[in-house]
Structure formats: C-alpha cells, structure tokens
Motif scaffolding. Structure first.
Motif, PDB file in Angstrom:
ATOM      1  N   GLY A 135       9.616  20.335 -15.535  1.00 43.64           N
ATOM      2  CA  GLY A 135       9.450  21.328 -16.588  1.00 43.64           C
ATOM      3  C   GLY A 135       8.094  21.994 -16.643  1.00 43.64           C
ATOM      4  N   THR A 136       7.159  21.577 -15.803  1.00 44.59           N
ATOM      5  CA  THR A 136       5.825  22.178 -15.767  1.00 44.59           C
ATOM      6  C   THR A 136       5.717  23.097 -14.556  1.00 44.59           C
ATOM      7  OG1 THR A 136       4.779  20.298 -16.875  1.00 44.59           O
ATOM      8  CG2 THR A 136       3.347  21.729 -15.592  1.00 44.59           C
ATOM      9  N   THR A 137       5.295  24.334 -14.791  1.00 44.07           N
ATOM     10  CA  THR A 137       5.191  25.321 -13.728  1.00 44.07           C
ATOM     11  C   THR A 137       3.739  25.669 -13.465  1.00 44.07           C
ATOM     12  OG1 THR A 137       7.331  26.290 -14.317  1.00 44.07           O
ATOM     13  CG2 THR A 137       5.847  27.643 -12.986  1.00 44.07           C
ATOM     14  N   LYS A 138       3.352  25.613 -12.196  1.00 46.74           N
ATOM     15  CA  LYS A 138       1.993  25.981 -11.802  1.00 46.74           C
ATOM     16  C   LYS A 138       2.046  26.767 -10.508  1.00 46.74           C
ATOM     17  CE  LYS A 138      -0.850  22.543 -14.110  1.00 46.74           C
ATOM     18  NZ  LYS A 138      -2.025  21.666 -13.968  1.00 46.74           N
ATOM     19  N   GLN A 139       1.054  27.625 -10.325  1.00 43.90           N
ATOM     20  CA  GLN A 139       0.984  28.398  -9.087  1.00 43.90           C
ATOM     21  C   GLN A 139       0.412  27.528  -7.976  1.00 43.90           C
ATOM     22  OE1 GLN A 139      -1.853  31.839  -8.123  1.00 43.90           O
ATOM     23  NE2 GLN A 139       0.018  32.931  -8.672  1.00 43.90           N
ATOM     24  N   THR A 140       1.048  27.590  -6.824  1.00 48.82           N
ATOM     25  CA  THR A 140       0.569  26.820  -5.680  1.00 48.82           C
ATOM     26  C   THR A 140       0.873  27.598  -4.407  1.00 48.82           C
ATOM     27  OG1 THR A 140       0.589  24.629  -4.632  1.00 48.82           O
ATOM     28  CG2 THR A 140       2.714  25.536  -5.290  1.00 48.82           C
ATOM     29  N   THR A 141       0.192  27.249  -3.343  1.00 46.70           N
ATOM     30  CA  THR A 141       0.406  27.889  -2.045  1.00 46.70           C
ATOM     31  C   THR A 141       0.907  26.859  -1.057  1.00 46.70           C
ATOM     32  OG1 THR A 141      -1.312  29.551  -2.437  1.00 46.70           O
ATOM     33  CG2 THR A 141      -0.680  29.166  -0.157  1.00 46.70           C
ATOM     34  N   ILE A 142       1.990  27.188  -0.383  1.00 46.70           N
ATOM     35  CA  ILE A 142       2.534  26.306   0.641  1.00 46.70           C
ATOM     36  C   ILE A 142       2.421  27.002   1.995  1.00 46.70           C
ATOM     37  CG2 ILE A 142       4.104  25.191  -0.975  1.00 46.70           C
ATOM     38  CD1 ILE A 142       6.379  26.810   0.249  1.00 46.70           C
ATOM     39  N   ALA A 143       2.327  26.207   3.040  1.00 46.13           N
ATOM     40  CA  ALA A 143       2.210  26.743   4.396  1.00 46.13           C
ATOM     41  C   ALA A 143       3.291  26.128   5.277  1.00 46.13           C
ATOM     42  CB  ALA A 143       0.829  26.449   4.971  1.00 46.13           C
ATOM     43  N   ALA A 144       3.714  26.884   6.276  1.00 49.47           N
ATOM     44  CA  ALA A 144       4.738  26.387   7.186  1.00 49.47           C
ATOM     45  C   ALA A 144       4.627  27.112   8.521  1.00 49.47           C
ATOM     46  CB  ALA A 144       6.130  26.582   6.598  1.00 49.47           C
ATOM     47  N   THR A 145       5.162  26.476   9.553  1.00 50.11           N
ATOM     48  CA  THR A 145       5.301  27.127  10.852  1.00 50.11           C
ATOM     49  C   THR A 145       6.761  27.521  11.015  1.00 50.11           C
ATOM     50  OG1 THR A 145       5.716  25.016  11.975  1.00 50.11           O
ATOM     51  CG2 THR A 145       3.430  25.777  11.854  1.00 50.11           C
ATOM     52  N   GLY A 146       7.001  28.577  11.750  1.00 48.46           N
ATOM     53  CA  GLY A 146       8.366  29.046  11.937  1.00 48.46           C
ATOM     54  C   GLY A 146       8.624  29.494  13.358  1.00 48.46           C
ATOM     55  N   GLN A 147       9.887  29.488  13.723  1.00 47.81           N
ATOM     56  CA  GLN A 147      10.297  29.955  15.051  1.00 47.81           C
ATOM     57  C   GLN A 147      11.625  30.691  14.935  1.00 47.81           C
ATOM     58  OE1 GLN A 147      10.487  26.983  18.108  1.00 47.81           O
ATOM     59  NE2 GLN A 147      10.832  28.478  19.732  1.00 47.81           N
ATOM     60  N   PHE A 148      11.643  31.906  15.451  1.00 45.45           N
ATOM     61  CA  PHE A 148      12.861  32.715  15.464  1.00 45.45           C
ATOM     62  C   PHE A 148      13.632  32.438  16.741  1.00 45.45           C
ATOM     63  CE2 PHE A 148      15.114  36.668  16.597  1.00 45.45           C
ATOM     64  CZ  PHE A 148      15.907  36.809  15.465  1.00 45.45           C
ATOM     65  N   THR A 161       2.574  20.202   2.135  1.00 44.24           N
ATOM     66  CA  THR A 161       1.553  20.545   1.148  1.00 44.24           C
ATOM     67  C   THR A 161       1.230  19.304   0.339  1.00 44.24           C
ATOM     68  OG1 THR A 161       0.963  22.107  -0.609  1.00 44.24           O
ATOM     69  CG2 THR A 161       3.196  21.242  -0.650  1.00 44.24           C
ATOM     70  N   LYS A 162       0.025  19.259  -0.207  1.00 41.84           N
ATOM     71  CA  LYS A 162      -0.421  18.114  -1.007  1.00 41.84           C
ATOM     72  C   LYS A 162      -0.782  18.563  -2.414  1.00 41.84           C
ATOM     73  CE  LYS A 162      -2.427  15.372   2.787  1.00 41.84           C
ATOM     74  NZ  LYS A 162      -3.638  14.676   3.268  1.00 41.84           N
ATOM     75  N   PHE A 163      -0.529  17.702  -3.386  1.00 47.56           N
ATOM     76  CA  PHE A 163      -0.983  17.944  -4.748  1.00 47.56           C
ATOM     77  C   PHE A 163      -0.904  16.636  -5.535  1.00 47.56           C
ATOM     78  CE2 PHE A 163       3.489  19.207  -4.493  1.00 47.56           C
ATOM     79  CZ  PHE A 163       4.070  18.445  -5.500  1.00 47.56           C
ATOM     80  N   ASN A 164      -1.498  16.639  -6.713  1.00 50.59           N
ATOM     81  CA  ASN A 164      -1.486  15.461  -7.578  1.00 50.59           C
ATOM     82  C   ASN A 164      -0.335  15.548  -8.577  1.00 50.59           C
ATOM     83  OD1 ASN A 164      -3.746  14.431  -6.322  1.00 50.59           O
ATOM     84  ND2 ASN A 164      -5.166  15.213  -7.860  1.00 50.59           N
ATOM     85  N   MET A 165       0.352  14.430  -8.782  1.00 47.77           N
ATOM     86  CA  MET A 165       1.450  14.393  -9.739  1.00 47.77           C
ATOM     87  C   MET A 165       0.981  14.701 -11.149  1.00 47.77           C
ATOM     88  SD  MET A 165       3.891  11.224  -8.490  1.00 47.77           S
ATOM     89  CE  MET A 165       2.609  10.101  -7.904  1.00 47.77           C
ATOM     90  N   THR A 166      -0.184  14.202 -11.507  1.00 44.67           N
ATOM     91  CA  THR A 166      -0.676  14.424 -12.871  1.00 44.67           C
ATOM     92  C   THR A 166      -0.968  15.898 -13.131  1.00 44.67           C
ATOM     93  OG1 THR A 166      -2.914  13.856 -12.103  1.00 44.67           O
ATOM     94  CG2 THR A 166      -1.625  12.108 -13.149  1.00 44.67           C
ATOM     95  N   GLY A 167      -1.142  16.675 -12.075  1.00 47.31           N
ATOM     96  CA  GLY A 167      -1.332  18.106 -12.248  1.00 47.31           C
ATOM     97  C   GLY A 167      -0.103  18.778 -12.833  1.00 47.31           C
ATOM     98  N   TYR A 168       1.044  18.109 -12.723  1.00 42.54           N
ATOM     99  CA  TYR A 168       2.291  18.605 -13.290  1.00 42.54           C
ATOM    100  C   TYR A 168       2.753  17.727 -14.450  1.00 42.54           C
ATOM    101  CZ  TYR A 168       2.570  21.857  -9.435  1.00 42.54           C
ATOM    102  OH  TYR A 168       2.309  22.874  -8.552  1.00 42.54           O
TER     103      TYR A 168
END
Length: 197
Positions: A135-148, A161-168
């Motif tokens: 229920g908590t929304t925060k802005q974050t950036t995720i990164a990924a590699t892709g192949q067509f 991606t990494k983040f802290n649980m308490t941040g949410y």
C-alpha cells in the motif's frame, strides 16, 4: 495536365513517406504472463529467498530492424502471496508484513524510461516509476538488460534492484517467534520473455 501529374506524384511520395515512417516507428505492445521475480535477503541465521513465476508484465517498445530503440510504457504486477520460500513460517510472516489481506499485489508502473543499445540486438533499459508495496508507493528506478530475438520477435529481459523494506513501511519479517530476524535490505531479481501482441 502537368500540374496534375506533379500533384499526384507528390501525393504518392507523401503517402509512401508516411507509410514508411509509421512502419519504422511502429509501437508494439509486449506481454509476459510468466515473469519470474525473486526476493533475496539475509537473516541472523542464513540468507533466504522467495520466488514467484506469476508476475505479469506489459510494455510498449519501438523496434527498428533488430534493435529496440525506445520504451514507452511498462507495468509489472506480482501477486504478493505467489512469492514462496522453502519455509512456510517465513512465508506466513512475510505475508503478514506485506499486509496481503489488504494489499494483494506488488506493482510497478513506469513514468519514464531510456534504452541504450549494447549490440546489434541487445540493450540496457532504465525505467523510473512508481513501485507500490503493502500500500505504500514510492518512486524508484530499475535497470535491466534485454535482447531482441528476430526469429519470433520476442524480447528477453532480466535485471535486479535493491532497496530497504522499511522504506515501504514494511517491518522485516521474523521466524521462530522472533529469534531469527531478517535484514532490512533486499535484492529483487526479475526475468521474463515478452511476446509481441
């Protein structure tokens, strides 16, 4: 007569240009109903992980030839209780911490994204958006590699991606009546094969 011929030629050229532009810059919608997501963390006893293969991803890309040039939209949804570990006690406490009785899904919706080519049909994507957990929304950036993949027009992606649980506002779950405590930081890895619709 000459003026009419020139006008017709100009009109034909304009239509051909428009058709070519639309083909080259066509936006394609891709979906994956089996995106795998794994949450990895630590505890006072040992490392742990919870995995789901029920994530659903929808994205729109602009593809030119064999190269993904742009990402316009991206959404990801995973049912929180589809995440499973090899310990039912950890799962139960994790669902409690995630308040799955009130918030059934973990979601990410991109607000902006960039594509950087790394090869003839490979790329890196960075997507910034709103990640909602418990229920908590925060802005974050995720990164990924892709192949067509030119043969079936699919796009394979994977990243983390990494983040802290308490941040949410999620209290790190415990096991064995609190004697085993999990660390605050978690790593989320994700992978999937997106097919053009």
């Amino acid at each position: 007569m000459e003026a009419i011929t020139k006008l017709a030629t100009l009109g034909t050229a304009t239509m051909l240009f428009a058709a070519t532009w639309l083909t080259v810059n066509a936006q394609d919608t891709y979906r994956s109903a089996a995106t795998q997501a794994t949450i990895k963390g630590t505890s006072t006893l040992h490392d742990w992980d919870m995995t789901s293969s029920k994530g659903q991803t929808t994205a729109s890309f602009i593809v030119e030839g064999n190269q993904v040039k742009k990402i316009n939209t991206l959404t990801f949804i995973v049912p929180a209780e589809s995440l499973k570990s090899d310990k039912s006690g950890l799962d139960k406490n994790a669902y409690k911490a995630l308040e799955t009785d009130k918030h059934q899904n973990i979601t990410f919706t991109m607000t902006s994204g960039t594509i950087a080519a790394t090869g003839s049909n490979t790329f890196q994507v960075r997507a910034t958006g709103n990640l909602t957990i418990a229920g908590t929304t925060k802005q974050t950036t995720i990164a990924a590699t892709g192949q067509f993949n030119p043969s079936d027009k699919s796009i394979a992606v994977n990243g983390s991606t990494k983040f802290n649980m308490t941040g949410y506002d999620v209290k790190p779950p415990t096991v064995m009546m609190g004697t085993i405590k999990t660390g605050d930081e978690i790593t989320v890895t994700y992978s999937g094969k997106l097919m053009a619709q």
